[in-house]
Design a protein around this motif. Structure first.
Motif, PDB file in Angstrom:
ATOM      1  N   THR A   1       0.832  -1.185   0.000  1.00 25.26           N
ATOM      2  CA  THR A   1       0.000   0.000   0.000  1.00 25.26           C
ATOM      3  C   THR A   1       0.874   1.246   0.000  1.00 25.26           C
ATOM      4  O   THR A   1       2.058   1.200   0.334  1.00 25.26           O
ATOM      5  CB  THR A   1      -0.936   0.022   1.217  1.00 25.26           C
ATOM      6  N   THR A   2       0.245   2.330  -0.311  1.00 24.63           N
ATOM      7  CA  THR A   2       0.964   3.594  -0.400  1.00 24.63           C
ATOM      8  C   THR A   2       1.471   4.043   0.962  1.00 24.63           C
ATOM      9  O   THR A   2       2.592   4.519   1.080  1.00 24.63           O
ATOM     10  CB  THR A   2       0.043   4.680  -1.003  1.00 24.63           C
ATOM     11  N   LYS A   3       0.645   3.859   1.988  1.00 21.54           N
ATOM     12  CA  LYS A   3       1.050   4.255   3.345  1.00 21.54           C
ATOM     13  C   LYS A   3       2.279   3.474   3.789  1.00 21.54           C
ATOM     14  O   LYS A   3       3.221   4.036   4.354  1.00 21.54           O
ATOM     15  CB  LYS A   3      -0.106   4.035   4.311  1.00 21.54           C
ATOM     16  N   GLU A   4       2.311   2.172   3.524  1.00 19.43           N
ATOM     17  CA  GLU A   4       3.453   1.338   3.890  1.00 19.43           C
ATOM     18  C   GLU A   4       4.698   1.744   3.113  1.00 19.43           C
ATOM     19  O   GLU A   4       5.797   1.761   3.656  1.00 19.43           O
ATOM     20  CB  GLU A   4       3.137  -0.135   3.643  1.00 19.43           C
ATOM     21  N   SER A   5       4.535   2.087   1.861  1.00 15.29           N
ATOM     22  CA  SER A   5       5.668   2.530   1.029  1.00 15.29           C
ATOM     23  C   SER A   5       6.246   3.829   1.567  1.00 15.29           C
ATOM     24  O   SER A   5       7.469   3.999   1.629  1.00 15.29           O
ATOM     25  CB  SER A   5       5.230   2.729  -0.422  1.00 15.29           C
ATOM     26  N   VAL A   6       5.387   4.739   1.964  1.00 10.61           N
ATOM     27  CA  VAL A   6       5.843   6.023   2.516  1.00 10.61           C
ATOM     28  C   VAL A   6       6.591   5.782   3.825  1.00 10.61           C
ATOM     29  O   VAL A   6       7.659   6.363   4.057  1.00 10.61           O
ATOM     30  CB  VAL A   6       4.648   6.985   2.715  1.00 10.61           C
ATOM     31  N   GLU A   7       6.055   4.897   4.678  1.00  6.61           N
ATOM     32  CA  GLU A   7       6.716   4.584   5.945  1.00  6.61           C
ATOM     33  C   GLU A   7       8.078   3.939   5.702  1.00  6.61           C
ATOM     34  O   GLU A   7       9.055   4.255   6.374  1.00  6.61           O
ATOM     35  CB  GLU A   7       5.843   3.664   6.796  1.00  6.61           C
ATOM     36  N   MET A   8       8.153   3.045   4.732  1.00  3.88           N
ATOM     37  CA  MET A   8       9.411   2.379   4.423  1.00  3.88           C
ATOM     38  C   MET A   8      10.441   3.389   3.888  1.00  3.88           C
ATOM     39  O   MET A   8      11.603   3.355   4.279  1.00  3.88           O
ATOM     40  CB  MET A   8       9.219   1.259   3.392  1.00  3.88           C
ATOM     41  N   MET A   9      10.000   4.290   3.039  1.00  2.00           N
ATOM     42  CA  MET A   9      10.915   5.318   2.523  1.00  2.00           C
ATOM     43  C   MET A   9      11.383   6.226   3.656  1.00  2.00           C
ATOM     44  O   MET A   9      12.541   6.623   3.713  1.00  2.00           O
ATOM     45  CB  MET A   9      10.237   6.126   1.406  1.00  2.00           C
ATOM     46  N   HIS A  10      10.489   6.544   4.575  1.00  2.00           N
ATOM     47  CA  HIS A  10      10.843   7.391   5.722  1.00  2.00           C
ATOM     48  C   HIS A  10      11.885   6.690   6.609  1.00  2.00           C
ATOM     49  O   HIS A  10      12.862   7.296   7.028  1.00  2.00           O
ATOM     50  CB  HIS A  10       9.581   7.737   6.515  1.00  2.00           C
ATOM     51  N   ARG A  11      11.668   5.387   6.875  1.00  2.00           N
ATOM     52  CA  ARG A  11      12.627   4.621   7.677  1.00  2.00           C
ATOM     53  C   ARG A  11      13.978   4.533   6.962  1.00  2.00           C
ATOM     54  O   ARG A  11      15.030   4.648   7.590  1.00  2.00           O
ATOM     55  CB  ARG A  11      12.084   3.218   7.979  1.00  2.00           C
ATOM     56  N   THR A  12      13.940   4.333   5.650  1.00  3.19           N
ATOM     57  CA  THR A  12      15.179   4.257   4.871  1.00  3.19           C
ATOM     58  C   THR A  12      15.922   5.586   4.926  1.00  3.19           C
ATOM     59  O   THR A  12      17.144   5.622   5.120  1.00  3.19           O
ATOM     60  CB  THR A  12      14.886   3.872   3.405  1.00  3.19           C
ATOM     61  N   ALA A  13      15.215   6.679   4.796  1.00  2.00           N
ATOM     62  CA  ALA A  13      15.840   8.007   4.873  1.00  2.00           C
ATOM     63  C   ALA A  13      16.447   8.228   6.257  1.00  2.00           C
ATOM     64  O   ALA A  13      17.566   8.766   6.381  1.00  2.00           O
ATOM     65  CB  ALA A  13      14.814   9.089   4.556  1.00  2.00           C
ATOM     66  N   GLN A  14      15.746   7.788   7.307  1.00  2.00           N
ATOM     67  CA  GLN A  14      16.260   7.939   8.673  1.00  2.00           C
ATOM     68  C   GLN A  14      17.514   7.092   8.874  1.00  2.00           C
ATOM     69  O   GLN A  14      18.479   7.524   9.497  1.00  2.00           O
ATOM     70  CB  GLN A  14      15.186   7.566   9.703  1.00  2.00           C
ATOM     71  N   MET A  15      17.498   5.879   8.329  1.00  4.78           N
ATOM     72  CA  MET A  15      18.672   5.012   8.429  1.00  4.78           C
ATOM     73  C   MET A  15      19.866   5.645   7.722  1.00  4.78           C
ATOM     74  O   MET A  15      20.994   5.576   8.204  1.00  4.78           O
ATOM     75  CB  MET A  15      18.377   3.620   7.849  1.00  4.78           C
ATOM     76  N   MET A  16      19.639   6.269   6.576  1.00  6.88           N
ATOM     77  CA  MET A  16      20.728   6.930   5.844  1.00  6.88           C
ATOM     78  C   MET A  16      21.284   8.101   6.660  1.00  6.88           C
ATOM     79  O   MET A  16      22.488   8.295   6.720  1.00  6.88           O
ATOM     80  CB  MET A  16      20.240   7.381   4.466  1.00  6.88           C
ATOM     81  N   LYS A  17      20.393   8.871   7.302  1.00  6.76           N
ATOM     82  CA  LYS A  17      20.848   9.971   8.163  1.00  6.76           C
ATOM     83  C   LYS A  17      21.677   9.438   9.326  1.00  6.76           C
ATOM     84  O   LYS A  17      22.722   9.982   9.663  1.00  6.76           O
ATOM     85  CB  LYS A  17      19.655  10.764   8.712  1.00  6.76           C
ATOM     86  N   ASP A  18      21.184   8.361   9.945  1.00  3.73           N
ATOM     87  CA  ASP A  18      21.899   7.755  11.075  1.00  3.73           C
ATOM     88  C   ASP A  18      23.265   7.229  10.640  1.00  3.73           C
ATOM     89  O   ASP A  18      24.257   7.379  11.358  1.00  3.73           O
ATOM     90  CB  ASP A  18      21.079   6.630  11.703  1.00  3.73           C
ATOM     91  N   HIS A  19      23.303   6.615   9.460  1.00  8.16           N
ATOM     92  CA  HIS A  19      24.571   6.094   8.938  1.00  8.16           C
ATOM     93  C   HIS A  19      25.552   7.234   8.690  1.00  8.16           C
ATOM     94  O   HIS A  19      26.733   7.135   9.043  1.00  8.16           O
ATOM     95  CB  HIS A  19      24.330   5.304   7.646  1.00  8.16           C
ATOM     96  N   LYS A  20      25.066   8.318   8.103  1.00 10.80           N
ATOM     97  CA  LYS A  20      25.929   9.477   7.845  1.00 10.80           C
ATOM     98  C   LYS A  20      26.457  10.044   9.168  1.00 10.80           C
ATOM     99  O   LYS A  20      27.635  10.389   9.282  1.00 10.80           O
ATOM    100  CB  LYS A  20      25.162  10.540   7.071  1.00 10.80           C
ATOM    101  N   ARG A  21      25.603  10.115  10.165  1.00 15.08           N
ATOM    102  CA  ARG A  21      26.018  10.622  11.482  1.00 15.08           C
ATOM    103  C   ARG A  21      27.064   9.696  12.117  1.00 15.08           C
ATOM    104  O   ARG A  21      28.026  10.157  12.722  1.00 15.08           O
ATOM    105  CB  ARG A  21      24.804  10.751  12.388  1.00 15.08           C
TER     106      ARG A  21
END
Length: 146
Positions: A1-21
């Motif tokens: 679903t679209t909501k799940e896709s948005v949540e997954m993209m949000h988690r992926t973006a957060q993981m990338m920020k955490d990795h960069k940090r």
């Protein structure tokens, strides 16, 4: 679903920020450790003391121990004049005893280690501040008063 896709993209973006940090923290930590390894502090035996036995030159530092900022000893220096100090125990000889030399070396090592520890603690607190982490009150173990 679209909501799940948005949540997954949000988690992926957060993981990338955490990795960069995390990468930034590792780089800054490496830089700080390199800096600490190049900073030297000199511990000295106390003025007028040699292992608490009342010997040493008036300026202090009959024995000097150099530490880097990583708390590693890098050099030991014994002033030749210190070795030939007169003491109440050996006035006729004019040479300090092994116990007196050992005491002076210990004093210098303790002084240098303490200075090096304070330097390391200061640098780590600065690193914590740069990374936005809570500053720890002390990285050094508590010393019990004897």
């Amino acid at each position: 679903t679209t909501k799940e896709s948005v949540e997954m993209m949000h988690r992926t973006a957060q993981m990338m920020k955490d990795h960069k940090r995390s990468q930034e923290a590792a780089e800054r930590t490496t830089s700080m450790m390199e800096e600490l390894s190049s900073i030297l502090v000199v511990g000295k035996s106390k003025a007028g003391k040699g292992g608490g036995l009342g010997i040493g030159d008036k300026r202090g530092g009959g024995v000097k121990v150099t530490f880097n900022g990583e708390q590693r000893p890098t050099a030991v220096e014994v002033d030749p004049n210190f070795l030939f100090s007169s003491t109440p125990q050996n006035e006729s000889e004019g040479v300090i005893t092994i116990e007196e030399l050992n005491g002076a070396i210990l004093e210098a090592m303790e002084d240098g280690y303490e200075q090096s520890g304070k330097l390391m603690e200061e640098k780590i607190k600065g690193l914590y501040g740069q990374l936005g982490l809570p500053r720890e009150p002390s990285i050094l173990p508590e010393q019990d008063d004897v």
